[in-house]
Design a protein around this motif. Structure first.
Motif, PDB file in Angstrom:
ATOM      1  N   PRO A  15       0.685  -1.283  -0.200  1.00  0.00           N
ATOM      2  CA  PRO A  15      -0.066   0.178  -0.196  1.00  0.00           C
ATOM      3  C   PRO A  15       0.753   1.286   0.118  1.00  0.00           C
ATOM      4  O   PRO A  15       1.962   1.162   0.275  1.00  0.00           O
ATOM      5  CB  PRO A  15      -0.967  -0.069   1.403  1.00  0.00           C
ATOM      6  N   HIS A  21      -4.909   3.778   3.435  1.00  0.00           N
ATOM      7  CA  HIS A  21      -4.422   3.031   2.462  1.00  0.00           C
ATOM      8  C   HIS A  21      -4.046   1.497   3.132  1.00  0.00           C
ATOM      9  O   HIS A  21      -4.148   0.544   2.917  1.00  0.00           O
ATOM     10  CB  HIS A  21      -3.276   3.344   1.408  1.00  0.00           C
ATOM     11  N   ASP A 123      -0.887  -0.445  -4.839  1.00  0.00           N
ATOM     12  CA  ASP A 123      -1.703   0.882  -4.751  1.00  0.00           C
ATOM     13  C   ASP A 123      -1.318   1.657  -5.774  1.00  0.00           C
ATOM     14  O   ASP A 123      -0.152   1.452  -6.721  1.00  0.00           O
ATOM     15  CB  ASP A 123      -1.368   1.498  -3.380  1.00  0.00           C
ATOM     16  N   THR A 145      -8.450   1.881  -2.899  1.00  0.00           N
ATOM     17  CA  THR A 145      -9.056   1.849  -1.741  1.00  0.00           C
ATOM     18  C   THR A 145      -9.960   3.256  -1.558  1.00  0.00           C
ATOM     19  O   THR A 145     -10.543   3.269  -0.620  1.00  0.00           O
ATOM     20  CB  THR A 145      -7.744   2.340  -0.587  1.00  0.00           C
TER      21      THR A 145
END
Length: 460
Positions: A15, A21, A123, A145
């Motif tokens: 992340p 996140h 991410d 997210t």
């Protein structure tokens, strides 16, 4: 499928350095750890890993199957290791953190060489990650997210050039606002593609994960799928249980003394810091309406070491704490948000509408009084209004800031005025909560099956 029964696949979760996140990645890892198919590795900086260790150790399944992997990033003088996270980070250091994070690509590559994972879940702010994984023959999946609605709107804006033709008119932003910010970020990122979300969706293998409940955002997930040509798999809400802390006792004891639905919770997250003027206007709004409130006020890390009640008194209007002491509690430290939202005395949530906050409000059936501040928060506020579980505090038309009178007006709509809006907000919020809870295991199981297919296919 014999291999799947005999051997766990290694999944490396990577992340961005924000708590909003890290914790969804961690919670997804914990949910996946309940199967026998995966061993999960969560990669982040030391300061972030230290903050989640208690969450893992309190969960037996996670403690056995979720491993923490330390990411090495440089520490320039202005960004020592304790600031390798966005939590309480002064706003002027955000771009410094993003730029420094990009320099962790060699550490990330070494981690992949050492672990030899079967899959990477990445991410949006590290476009180098799927490229490093691909160069080593490892599939990677993007995990959004921020959910399906913001991604579908921004993808439409990227593709068409205008939000005016977005098929769901409840959501809108000025056409140049977010694209301009995203373009500015691109210059700080290593290996960013000239593509939507820096190439994150394009480089994602077969599917894209979205932190959302399909029941809540189905039309947005379907539209995002059509735009990206990828299957959007919703993870469900991924609500983490707060670990019991001694510091929580005062807050929970105070809430226990309040009646059902009588209290509002006010919090703007760990990364949104209010100006003195904005604090004063919210306080003014609270003085204008007669409701109980629990208010969490956060300050950047550089100010926390000297924090005292005297400083809070300086930030608030003169005499405010004394005036509201019978019905209000102001907290300057971390507070257990899910415990608070799940408490029966909480009847409304004054929120900046960060993704985690609106998800938690829906999950616990608490109507939102929205005060969005920046980035995708105005869209999240619009989603809450579209779902019929929130109202938005109107800004002053002349200077574009929130004022006390409008704060009070919105709070009264949710908490005081016993009319159709009041009853509708509560009944819709509770129905939404029930549906999200009913579907969450099913959604995580679908995620597991999709990831399993990708891992198995890559091993053939």
């Amino acid at each position: 499928m014999e291999r799947e029964k005999q051997e766990s696949f290694k999944v490396l979760m990577f992340p961005w350095l924000a708590h909003g996140h890290v914790f969804p990645f961690l919670e997804l890892a914990k949910r996946l750890s309940t199967t026998h198919y995966f061993t999960l590795y969560l990669c982040s900086t030391t300061v972030n890993l230290d903050s989640i260790k208690s969450s893992i150790s309190s969960d037996d399944a996670a403690a056995a199957s979720v491993k923490l992997v330390e990411l090495q990033i440089p520490s320039p003088p202005e960004l020592p290791p304790h600031l390798h996270t966005t939590k309480n980070l002064p706003s002027h250091l955000i771009t410094t953190l993003i730029k420094t994070f990009q320099e962790s690509s060699s550490s990330f590559s070494d981690i992949i060489d050492s672990l030899k994972p079967d899959l990477v879940i990445f991410d949006v702010l590290q476009p180098f990650a799927p490229k490093v994984a691909s160069s080593k023959g490892i599939p990677s999946v993007y995990f959004s997210t921020s959910g399906s609605m913001p991604a579908s709107y921004l993808h439409h804006l990227y593709t068409v050039g205008s939000g005016a033709t977005f098929p769901f008119p409840a959501i809108s932003l000025p056409d140049d606002e977010l694209p301009r910010r995203l373009a500015l970020l691109a210059q700080y990122m290593k290996d960013a593609d000239d593509d939507f979300a820096y190439g994150a969706l394009t480089r994602s293998t077969d599917i894209v994960l979205s932190k959302s409940s399909r029941h809540v955002e189905e039309k947005y997930a379907d539209y995002l799928s059509a735009l990206s040509k990828k299957q959007i798999v919703c993870t469900g809400p991924l609500i983490a249980a707060d670990v019991n802390r001694h510091e929580d006792i005062e807050i929970m004891k105070w809430l226990n003394g309040k009646t059902l639905d009588s209290t509002i919770y006010i919090s703007f997250g760990s990364e949104c810091f209010l100006s003195k003027k904005q604090i004063e206007e919210i306080a003014k709004g609270l003085q204008l309406c007669d409701v109980n409130f629990l208010w969490v006020i956060r300050f950047p890390a550089e100010e926390v070491s000297g924090m005292s009640i005297r400083m809070i008194e300086e930030e608030l209007p003169a005499g405010f704490l004394e005036t509201v002491k019978e019905r209000g509690l102001v907290v300057t430290r971390w507070a257990p948000q899910t415990k608070i939202l799940g408490h029966p005395s909480i009847g409304g949530f004054v929120s900046h509408c960060g993704r985690s906050s609106i998800t938690e409000s829906m999950y616990f059936g608490v109507p939102v009084i929205a005060m969005p501040m920046n980035v995708d928060q105005p869209m999240n506020a619009q989603l809450m209004v579209e779902l019929g579980v929130g109202v938005v505090v109107e800004k002053d038309h002349e200077n574009g800031v929130y004022v006390g009178e409008e704060v009070a007006k919105a709070i009264n709509k949710v908490m005081v005025e016993k009319n159709a809006l009041y009853e509708g907000l509560r009944s819709r919020a509770r129905r939404l909560s029930e549906t999200m809870r009913e579907k969450e295991d099913e959604e995580v199981n679908e995620v597991a099956q999709q990831l399993l297919k990708i891992c198995a296919k890559n091993k053939k």
